[in-house]
Design a protein around this motif. Structure first.
Motif, PDB file in Angstrom:
ATOM      1  N   GLY A 142       1.712 -20.727  70.445  1.00  0.00           N
ATOM      2  CA  GLY A 142       1.444 -22.100  70.084  1.00  0.00           C
ATOM      3  C   GLY A 142       0.220 -22.236  69.209  1.00  0.00           C
ATOM      4  O   GLY A 142      -0.606 -23.105  69.439  1.00  0.00           O
ATOM      5  N   PHE A 143       0.103 -21.403  68.223  1.00  0.00           N
ATOM      6  CA  PHE A 143      -1.046 -21.386  67.328  1.00  0.00           C
ATOM      7  C   PHE A 143      -0.729 -22.318  66.164  1.00  0.00           C
ATOM      8  O   PHE A 143       0.198 -22.077  65.400  1.00  0.00           O
ATOM      9  CB  PHE A 143      -1.282 -19.953  66.838  1.00  0.00           C
ATOM     10  CG  PHE A 143      -2.615 -19.714  66.210  1.00  0.00           C
ATOM     11  CD1 PHE A 143      -3.742 -19.598  66.997  1.00  0.00           C
ATOM     12  CD2 PHE A 143      -2.742 -19.592  64.848  1.00  0.00           C
ATOM     13  CE1 PHE A 143      -4.982 -19.355  66.426  1.00  0.00           C
ATOM     14  CE2 PHE A 143      -3.970 -19.349  64.263  1.00  0.00           C
ATOM     15  CZ  PHE A 143      -5.095 -19.238  65.060  1.00  0.00           C
ATOM     16  N   ASP A 144      -1.488 -23.399  66.024  1.00  0.00           N
ATOM     17  CA  ASP A 144      -1.226 -24.409  65.012  1.00  0.00           C
ATOM     18  C   ASP A 144      -1.916 -24.027  63.702  1.00  0.00           C
ATOM     19  O   ASP A 144      -3.111 -24.275  63.521  1.00  0.00           O
ATOM     20  CB  ASP A 144      -1.720 -25.772  65.508  1.00  0.00           C
ATOM     21  CG  ASP A 144      -1.318 -26.897  64.588  1.00  0.00           C
ATOM     22  OD1 ASP A 144      -0.560 -26.648  63.631  1.00  0.00           O
ATOM     23  OD2 ASP A 144      -1.765 -28.033  64.846  1.00  0.00           O
ATOM     24  N   LEU A 145      -1.164 -23.449  62.788  1.00  0.00           N
ATOM     25  CA  LEU A 145      -1.731 -22.988  61.518  1.00  0.00           C
ATOM     26  C   LEU A 145      -2.212 -24.148  60.652  1.00  0.00           C
ATOM     27  O   LEU A 145      -3.237 -24.038  59.980  1.00  0.00           O
ATOM     28  CB  LEU A 145      -0.688 -22.184  60.738  1.00  0.00           C
ATOM     29  CG  LEU A 145      -0.411 -20.782  61.250  1.00  0.00           C
ATOM     30  CD1 LEU A 145       0.733 -20.167  60.482  1.00  0.00           C
ATOM     31  CD2 LEU A 145      -1.636 -19.918  61.119  1.00  0.00           C
ATOM     32  N   VAL A 146      -1.502 -25.267  60.679  1.00  0.00           N
ATOM     33  CA  VAL A 146      -1.890 -26.411  59.846  1.00  0.00           C
ATOM     34  C   VAL A 146      -3.264 -26.921  60.264  1.00  0.00           C
ATOM     35  O   VAL A 146      -4.139 -27.165  59.431  1.00  0.00           O
ATOM     36  CB  VAL A 146      -0.827 -27.520  59.935  1.00  0.00           C
ATOM     37  CG1 VAL A 146      -1.278 -28.764  59.196  1.00  0.00           C
ATOM     38  CG2 VAL A 146       0.504 -27.029  59.407  1.00  0.00           C
ATOM     39  N   ARG A 147      -3.462 -27.072  61.558  1.00  0.00           N
ATOM     40  CA  ARG A 147      -4.738 -27.568  62.057  1.00  0.00           C
ATOM     41  C   ARG A 147      -5.867 -26.591  61.737  1.00  0.00           C
ATOM     42  O   ARG A 147      -6.949 -26.982  61.298  1.00  0.00           O
ATOM     43  CB  ARG A 147      -4.665 -27.786  63.576  1.00  0.00           C
ATOM     44  CG  ARG A 147      -5.928 -28.378  64.170  1.00  0.00           C
ATOM     45  CD  ARG A 147      -5.774 -28.610  65.669  1.00  0.00           C
ATOM     46  NE  ARG A 147      -5.475 -27.412  66.420  1.00  0.00           N
ATOM     47  CZ  ARG A 147      -6.406 -26.512  66.809  1.00  0.00           C
ATOM     48  NH1 ARG A 147      -7.662 -26.687  66.517  1.00  0.00           N
ATOM     49  NH2 ARG A 147      -6.041 -25.452  67.502  1.00  0.00           N
ATOM     50  N   ILE A 148      -5.617 -25.295  61.920  1.00  0.00           N
ATOM     51  CA  ILE A 148      -6.636 -24.281  61.643  1.00  0.00           C
ATOM     52  C   ILE A 148      -6.982 -24.260  60.154  1.00  0.00           C
ATOM     53  O   ILE A 148      -8.149 -24.193  59.776  1.00  0.00           O
ATOM     54  CB  ILE A 148      -6.151 -22.883  62.104  1.00  0.00           C
ATOM     55  CG1 ILE A 148      -5.953 -22.863  63.617  1.00  0.00           C
ATOM     56  CG2 ILE A 148      -7.102 -21.788  61.658  1.00  0.00           C
ATOM     57  CD1 ILE A 148      -7.202 -23.131  64.408  1.00  0.00           C
ATOM     58  N   ARG A 149      -5.973 -24.336  59.290  1.00  0.00           N
ATOM     59  CA  ARG A 149      -6.236 -24.329  57.854  1.00  0.00           C
ATOM     60  C   ARG A 149      -6.988 -25.576  57.418  1.00  0.00           C
ATOM     61  O   ARG A 149      -7.866 -25.516  56.556  1.00  0.00           O
ATOM     62  CB  ARG A 149      -4.925 -24.189  57.096  1.00  0.00           C
ATOM     63  CG  ARG A 149      -4.348 -22.789  57.227  1.00  0.00           C
ATOM     64  CD  ARG A 149      -3.020 -22.638  56.556  1.00  0.00           C
ATOM     65  NE  ARG A 149      -2.530 -21.273  56.717  1.00  0.00           N
ATOM     66  CZ  ARG A 149      -1.263 -20.938  56.720  1.00  0.00           C
ATOM     67  NH1 ARG A 149      -0.337 -21.854  56.543  1.00  0.00           N
ATOM     68  NH2 ARG A 149      -0.903 -19.687  56.876  1.00  0.00           N
ATOM     69  N   ARG A 150      -6.660 -26.724  58.018  1.00  0.00           N
ATOM     70  CA  ARG A 150      -7.373 -27.962  57.699  1.00  0.00           C
ATOM     71  C   ARG A 150      -8.837 -27.844  58.123  1.00  0.00           C
ATOM     72  O   ARG A 150      -9.751 -28.224  57.392  1.00  0.00           O
ATOM     73  CB  ARG A 150      -6.704 -29.146  58.405  1.00  0.00           C
ATOM     74  CG  ARG A 150      -7.238 -30.488  57.930  1.00  0.00           C
ATOM     75  CD  ARG A 150      -6.541 -31.670  58.598  1.00  0.00           C
ATOM     76  NE  ARG A 150      -5.086 -31.580  58.499  1.00  0.00           N
ATOM     77  CZ  ARG A 150      -4.263 -31.693  59.549  1.00  0.00           C
ATOM     78  NH1 ARG A 150      -4.736 -31.908  60.754  1.00  0.00           N
ATOM     79  NH2 ARG A 150      -2.969 -31.609  59.389  1.00  0.00           N
ATOM     80  N   ARG A 151      -9.066 -27.302  59.325  1.00  0.00           N
ATOM     81  CA  ARG A 151     -10.434 -27.135  59.807  1.00  0.00           C
ATOM     82  C   ARG A 151     -11.231 -26.193  58.905  1.00  0.00           C
ATOM     83  O   ARG A 151     -12.376 -26.457  58.546  1.00  0.00           O
ATOM     84  CB  ARG A 151     -10.430 -26.590  61.235  1.00  0.00           C
ATOM     85  CG  ARG A 151     -11.840 -26.502  61.832  1.00  0.00           C
ATOM     86  CD  ARG A 151     -11.895 -25.599  63.011  1.00  0.00           C
ATOM     87  NE  ARG A 151     -11.695 -24.216  62.539  1.00  0.00           N
ATOM     88  CZ  ARG A 151     -11.389 -23.210  63.325  1.00  0.00           C
ATOM     89  NH1 ARG A 151     -11.218 -23.395  64.603  1.00  0.00           N
ATOM     90  NH2 ARG A 151     -11.239 -22.004  62.844  1.00  0.00           N
ATOM     91  N   ASN A 152     -10.605 -25.077  58.509  1.00  0.00           N
ATOM     92  CA  ASN A 152     -11.284 -24.123  57.632  1.00  0.00           C
ATOM     93  C   ASN A 152     -11.613 -24.737  56.276  1.00  0.00           C
ATOM     94  O   ASN A 152     -12.668 -24.458  55.699  1.00  0.00           O
ATOM     95  CB  ASN A 152     -10.441 -22.865  57.456  1.00  0.00           C
ATOM     96  CG  ASN A 152     -10.384 -22.036  58.718  1.00  0.00           C
ATOM     97  OD1 ASN A 152     -11.161 -22.248  59.644  1.00  0.00           O
ATOM     98  ND2 ASN A 152      -9.450 -21.100  58.767  1.00  0.00           N
ATOM     99  N   ALA A 153     -10.720 -25.580  55.760  1.00  0.00           N
ATOM    100  CA  ALA A 153     -10.992 -26.257  54.491  1.00  0.00           C
ATOM    101  C   ALA A 153     -12.168 -27.211  54.631  1.00  0.00           C
ATOM    102  O   ALA A 153     -13.015 -27.307  53.729  1.00  0.00           O
ATOM    103  CB  ALA A 153      -9.749 -27.004  54.021  1.00  0.00           C
TER     104      ALA A 153
END
Length: 175
Positions: A142-153
């Protein structure tokens, strides 16, 4: 014809043709992926050494077989999967191997899978999630890539803004 000999190999010393690189990416990295593995014997030696590395890390035989099959499907040697290489072809194959192992037995913990591939458990989560997303496979984690990428941006944007020159007192009063 390349002649390569090494300790323990007493077979024929002729070159066996290896599949030519087809894509632009394969042609670009072919000299780095297998500069010496132009002979089947040397390729087999790299595969045996890679399997030995995974065995030393405690990976069970059934999962070593999965790694071997994935390496063969990607036309790379197992040693490249066992290494810390960040070449795209190695990363894609490593991600697929992690996904297939996790799909085979969902009870395997991420830290254990990380020890086998010399990665952190969060890196394993990210690898599996990327493979799922890239190939539109069923979700295993359940790793949310969209949320992680948004946070990293957002973090990257904050770094850029913090490095920008601070406003002078005159500029702050105008705003």
């Amino acid at each position: 014809m390349h002649l390569i000999s090494y300790a323990g190999y007493e077979g024929p010393r002729r070159t066996i043709p290896v599949r030519k690189p087809q894509t632009r990416h394969e042609r670009r990295w072919a000299h780095k992926i297998d500069p010496v593995t132009r002979t089947q014997a040397a390729m087999d030696e790299f595969n045996r050494e890679g399997m030995r590395v995974f065995n030393d890390r405690g990976m069970p035989a059934v999962y070593r077989e999965v790694v071997r099959v994935v390496a063969r499907a990607h036309s790379i040697n197992v040693m490249l999967l066992a290494s810390k290489s960040r070449m795209r072809i190695a990363v894609l194959a490593r991600n697929e191997a992690m996904y297939k192992i996790k799909a085979h037995d969902n009870r395997i913990s991420m830290p254990k899978l990380g020890r086998w591939f010399e990665r952190d458990h969060t890196s394993v989560l990210y690898c599996i999630a990327c493979h799922q997303e890239r190939n539109r496979l069923p979700l295993l984690v359940g790793f949310d890539l969209v949320r992680i990428r948004r946070r990293n941006a957002m973090v990257a944007a904050q770094r850029v803004l913090s490095k920008a020159a601070p406003l002078s007192p005159a500029e702050t009063t105008e705003q």
